[in-house]
Write a protein that holds these residues in place. Sequence first.
Motif, PDB file in Angstrom:
ATOM      1  N   GLU A  57       6.110 -12.151 -33.919  1.00 12.47           N
ATOM      2  CA  GLU A  57       7.288 -13.096 -33.738  1.00 12.47           C
ATOM      3  C   GLU A  57       8.231 -12.204 -32.800  1.00 12.47           C
ATOM      4  O   GLU A  57       9.214 -13.136 -32.366  1.00 12.47           O
ATOM      5  CB  GLU A  57       7.987 -13.095 -35.210  1.00 12.47           C
ATOM      6  N   GLU A  61       9.542 -15.474 -31.247  1.00 10.29           N
ATOM      7  CA  GLU A  61      10.886 -16.044 -31.429  1.00 10.29           C
ATOM      8  C   GLU A  61      11.882 -15.830 -30.239  1.00 10.29           C
ATOM      9  O   GLU A  61      12.606 -17.075 -29.663  1.00 10.29           O
ATOM     10  CB  GLU A  61      11.769 -14.939 -32.280  1.00 10.29           C
ATOM     11  N   HIS A  65      13.195 -19.786 -29.373  1.00 10.32           N
ATOM     12  CA  HIS A  65      14.782 -20.246 -30.069  1.00 10.32           C
ATOM     13  C   HIS A  65      15.927 -20.188 -29.049  1.00 10.32           C
ATOM     14  O   HIS A  65      16.683 -21.196 -29.188  1.00 10.32           O
ATOM     15  CB  HIS A  65      14.844 -19.427 -31.318  1.00 10.32           C
ATOM     16  N   GLU A  90       6.727 -22.076 -34.054  1.00  6.98           N
ATOM     17  CA  GLU A  90       8.232 -21.689 -34.027  1.00  6.98           C
ATOM     18  C   GLU A  90       9.221 -22.980 -33.410  1.00  6.98           C
ATOM     19  O   GLU A  90      10.275 -23.295 -33.938  1.00  6.98           O
ATOM     20  CB  GLU A  90       8.827 -20.598 -32.860  1.00  6.98           C
TER      21      GLU A  90
END
Length: 272
Positions: A57, A61, A65, A90
């Motif tokens: 992650e 991430e 994001h 994600e």
Amino acid sequence: MHFIEWYPRGYGVAFKIKEKLFETQSSYQRIEIYETEGFGKLLVLEGTVQLVEQGEESYHEPLVHPVMLAHPNPRKVLIIGGGDGGTLREVLKHKTVEKAIMVEIDEMVVEISKIYLGIDRGAFDDPRAEVVIGDGVEYIKRAEEKFDVIIIDSTDPVGPAKQLFSEEFYRHAYEVLNSEGILITQSGSVYLFTNELLDAYSAMKSVFDRVYYFSFPVIGYASPWSFLVGIKGSIDFEKIDMNRAKELELVYYDPERHETLFQMPKYVKELL
Ligand code: AG3
């Protein structure tokens, strides 16, 4: 037993290994899966670390994001590469997403990831997801539909993925973006692939309306790791939608401290 990935200048990233679980040669690359002592399973392509189960992650991430939250309404997303499914997972956390197409060149990476890793956590079965096995460079040349967000989850800017960092590729990607669009690519180790980062940055600069760069410490890679963001239209990558951010459960990327992404060693910043 241990696994070491050697970077230029004799810099290594190593994991203690319990056992090798799988190894094969696909039409594109050598694929290996290990069980590490402290980080769960490890996926290696062509000798380079792609992810560790406990820590992936820290790459997925920041790759996904920040751009998703900077775009005002990301409905259609194109992922190039990302065969393990972590990026897709994600992306699908965002409720605005109606369709996410993942174009992966090596079907074996998808199949082996499903069997040994399962980090997609069901993303491959999500009705909004579509997996295309094919060459991302060709796909983007011929794509008829447009996308809000393009995420390039490729191997390094050296070797086979090189084309994915070329000006020509970025031109096609720019065409395939909607009038308000955003693209992100991972662009290698800040310290050890600095020249490749600079080359990709200047290629993007000649195509996109604006280009941003940021770095993030990724578990398993020679950190800090670099990311490049290209904008079509008026999106401000320094601003994100905090309301949508609050709906996400995140471990590494902190939307409340979005500005900390832009940290970059001074000498690299001066070269960019
Ligand atoms: N793709 C980016 C890999 C870059 C790692 N490079 C390296 N270890 N030299 C990761 C795939 C995860 N979805």
